[in-house]
Structures are given as C-alpha cells and as structure tokens.
Design a protein around this motif. Structure first.
Motif, PDB file in Angstrom:
ATOM      1  N   LYS A 103       0.824  -1.204   0.000  1.00 59.49           N
ATOM      2  CA  LYS A 103       0.000   0.000   0.000  1.00 59.49           C
ATOM      3  C   LYS A 103       0.859   1.256   0.000  1.00 59.49           C
ATOM      4  N   PHE A 164      -2.091  -5.518 -10.180  1.00 58.19           N
ATOM      5  CA  PHE A 164      -3.556  -5.469 -10.252  1.00 58.19           C
ATOM      6  C   PHE A 164      -4.189  -6.490  -9.316  1.00 58.19           C
ATOM      7  N   LEU A 165      -3.642  -7.663  -9.352  1.00 58.85           N
ATOM      8  CA  LEU A 165      -4.179  -8.752  -8.538  1.00 58.85           C
ATOM      9  C   LEU A 165      -4.017  -8.459  -7.051  1.00 58.85           C
ATOM     10  N   ARG A 167      -3.788  -5.610  -5.629  1.00 59.86           N
ATOM     11  CA  ARG A 167      -4.708  -4.533  -5.283  1.00 59.86           C
ATOM     12  C   ARG A 167      -6.087  -5.103  -4.946  1.00 59.86           C
ATOM     13  N   ASP A 168      -6.562  -5.943  -5.823  1.00 53.82           N
ATOM     14  CA  ASP A 168      -7.883  -6.539  -5.600  1.00 53.82           C
ATOM     15  C   ASP A 168      -7.900  -7.423  -4.364  1.00 53.82           C
ATOM     16  N   SER A 171      -8.130  -5.328  -1.339  1.00 56.62           N
ATOM     17  CA  SER A 171      -9.441  -4.712  -1.178  1.00 56.62           C
ATOM     18  C   SER A 171     -10.485  -5.738  -0.750  1.00 56.62           C
ATOM     19  N   TYR A 173     -11.566  -8.143  -2.708  1.00 56.79           N
ATOM     20  CA  TYR A 173     -12.388  -8.602  -3.821  1.00 56.79           C
ATOM     21  C   TYR A 173     -11.985  -9.988  -4.291  1.00 56.79           C
ATOM     22  N   VAL A 174     -10.771 -10.340  -3.961  1.00 55.68           N
ATOM     23  CA  VAL A 174     -10.228 -11.579  -4.495  1.00 55.68           C
ATOM     24  C   VAL A 174      -9.582 -12.403  -3.391  1.00 55.68           C
TER      25      VAL A 174
END
Lengths: 194, 194
Positions: A103, A164-165, A167-168, A171, A173-174
């Motif tokens: 982050k 990208f991964l 990050r998700d 968050s 999401y993944v």
DNA sequence: CTTTCCGGAATGAACGTTCCGTCAGTTATA
DNA sequence: TATAACTGACGGAACGTTCATTCCGGAAAG
C-alpha cells in the motif's frame, strides 16, 4: 559507548510505514505518528529533517528490501519459463504477506513524491544492466522471440497483472490462493511467448 | 430561470480534475483551485458541500465517461479475440489521450478516498452483469478454456498491463506508439488462452 | 425592489516545525 | 568510591503557517 544508537530511528521508520499505509500521507500527522511510535514529536525531527525526508526514507527502506528479495530468489540454472514463473510467484507471495509495504509503494508512486522521483528506476535501469539475473532472463526471452520483445512490454506483462491482482486481494475482492497465483504466473509467461 | 445554471459547476469540476492530477489532492488548496477556475472561493462551496464531495464528484464524472467509452466501442459480432484486442487497444488510446483523468484515477484509488469506496466496482460488478457486452465476452472466453478462467485473473491480465504501460508512458519512460499498443493487446490475449 | 448569485476577507482549526527544560548516562575531580 | 559537572537524547508545549470553511457586502437578474 552505545551499541544500539539508531534503534529509535528503526522504530520510527516501521511505525511510519504502517501509519502511512493505513491512513495515507496527509492523514498522518507527525503528532499521531509520534504517539503511535511511543516517541516524542521532537525525537522524530532528530532523525529526519522533515516529513518529506521521512517519507523518502521509508520508501528507500521498503524499496531496498524488495529489490533484494527479488534478486535473491533467483535460480539462473532453471529454464526461462521456470525462472519467470518463480519470479512472479515469489513476488506475489512476498507482497501478499506485506500489505503495508504494498500500500505504501502504491501511494508513494502515484503521489507527487514518487512522480518526481526515479520511479521505475529499478524496473528499467536495473533490468538492463547485464551482470544481474534479471537482465539475463529478459535478454534470453527477448532473443528467442520471433519479433523482438520490447522491454516495456515485458515489464507490463510481468508486473502489471501482479500489481492489479494484489490490489484486488487487498481490497478483499479476491481470494488470492496458491492456485490463482500459479495461474497468473503461467498466464503472464504465455503472454511473452511469440 | 437560468438556462445554463450548472455551467460553473462544470468549469469547477474540469479545473479540479486538472489541478488534482497535476498537484495531488493535498497540494491543491481550494483558493488556488478557485483562482485557476476564475471563480471565487465561495462559489465552489455553492456547488459542492466540501472538498471531499468535490473530489468524489470529479471521480464520478471521470468514471462514468470511462465506462461509457468502454462499453460503447464494442462490436459484439467480432470474434472473442478481436473483441478483446479492440477493447485493450481502445482503452489504451483513450487513456493515453487523457493523462489528467488517468493520473486522477490512480491517485484516487490509492488514496483513502478510493480505498473506502467501491473501488473496482466497475471492473467487478459491471463485468458480471449479464446484459452487457463485457459479461458476454468474459463468459465466452471463460467457457472455451480448458481449465476455467477465474474472473480476477481475466481482469488482471487485461487491465494490469494496460495500467502499468500507461504509467510508464506518462512518466516518460516509454514511447507508447501504435505498434507497442497492438503488441500489448495481442500479448494479453495470448495470456488468456489455455 | 426583491431575490439570487458571487467573491474574497475573516475565522478557526489542524498541522509541521522549533525550542527549551528535564533527565539518564558518562566523565572528571578529590 | 563518592560526588559534582557535563552532555546530548528526549518529550511535548508553543509558534507560525496553511488551509478549509464561513459569512457578509455588493452585483446581477428578475
């Protein structure tokens, strides 16, 4: 004689990393940072000229450890494919375990701090220098391709998906499990073949 | 009655976008923003409750235009491969021409503003909804794969490289010409095939 | 004249930075 | 060894600046 004089600086750096990662640079008053570190405000200014210098110092520390980790886990005896997959898998694992570092870096690079800086210094300059495993891997891959593989494309296909991964994942999401990590590494290798 | 009442709001939004993209949220005092927009400080507060609301309003506008653009240039009669490549190429072209929008989004997402938000709302929720070309493309690709293609992997391989490349282009590290754009689109398609 | 809109000076809070008194640890003195 | 003087790390109150936000007097619109 003091054998451990700069211990406090370490504490400040570590605390700053967490504070910045969680709250951002602007929502991290020095006063708050100080109390979190169990340190007086004045002490921070003993070790760092000002807030900007502190931010850059945190970056330097995080960046150096990351570079070291990447260049370390590198087995140049493996095939190109194996090396590439190992690189990607290790990188994801490493950053997944260090959300604060991730982050922080994201924030640093997309802020005026990182923009004015060398930015992808590592990713560009470093990769090109011959006497390191990275340069060799890229050169080797590039050479075997029919149409020459541009360095920016190589970097984009290697690190873009990873970032990208992560990050998700951060968050929420993944669910970034080992299966997904390996699939990602395999996919990014596929992208590099001609 | 005013026929053009929200014209000033538009100017403020546009100026704020540029100001934020160039200087970051915290280095963009309302006063500076006001004078750049040729507007009094007080006027900004007539249209936006506070600075945070302004930032979110800018995001909303940028986000909506981006979504619209993406879903617009979509020819569902093409093959999966052609659709995918078209998507990536168009997206890169679009964002390359709009560095302010790109920088703003980067900053927004990696700041506390975007983190607390829906974040990849678009990229996740949107893609899943059946009645849009995106969902169809993903479903179609996914279905033809031997091992099922996870949505996060699809997103990572599609958008990750795009973002990474644009970042480097904006920093001046990469000359992002048409050849490189097409190579990127082709590479990311390769990554999706099993 | 009334109402709506606008600008920018004024306000108050938050924050970065400075400054100074305190104190623990070290060295000098006898 | 006991005591006094010194030194520099340390904390946090105080300062000055910057900035978001408010508010009011005037301009424009009706």
């Amino acid at each position: 004689m003091k054998q451990v004089p700069p211990q406090k600086a370490e504490i400040i750096l570590q605390t700053a990393l967490e504070q910045f990662a969680e709250n951002g640079f602007h929502s991290s008053p020095i006063s708050q940072l100080a109390s979190r570190a169990g340190v007086g405000v004045g002490s921070i200014y003993r070790y760092f000229k000002d807030k900007d210098e502190l931010i850059h110092a945190v970056f330097k520390q995080v960046d150096e450890e990351l570079q070291q980790t990447i260049t370390h886990n590198f087995d140049s005896t493996l095939s190109d494919q194996q090396q590439h997959i190992q690189l990607v898998v290790n990188l994801i694992h490493y950053l997944k375990e260090r959300p604060h570092e991730f982050k922080f870096l994201e924030q640093y690079y997309s802020s005026p701090y990182g923009s004015e800086e060398k930015h992808a210094k590592f990713l560009h300059a470093e990769v090109k220098e011959p006497p390191n495993p990275f340069a060799n891997l890229f050169a080797s891959i590039s050479q075997k391709n029919q149409q020459k593989l541009p360095l920016p494309l190589y970097l984009a296909m290697t690190f873009g998906p990873v970032i990208f991964l992560l990050r998700d994942a951060l968050s929420g999401y993944v669910e970034l499990d080992d299966a997904l990590i390996e699939q990602t590494a395999a996919a990014s290798w596929r992208a590099l073949e001609t």
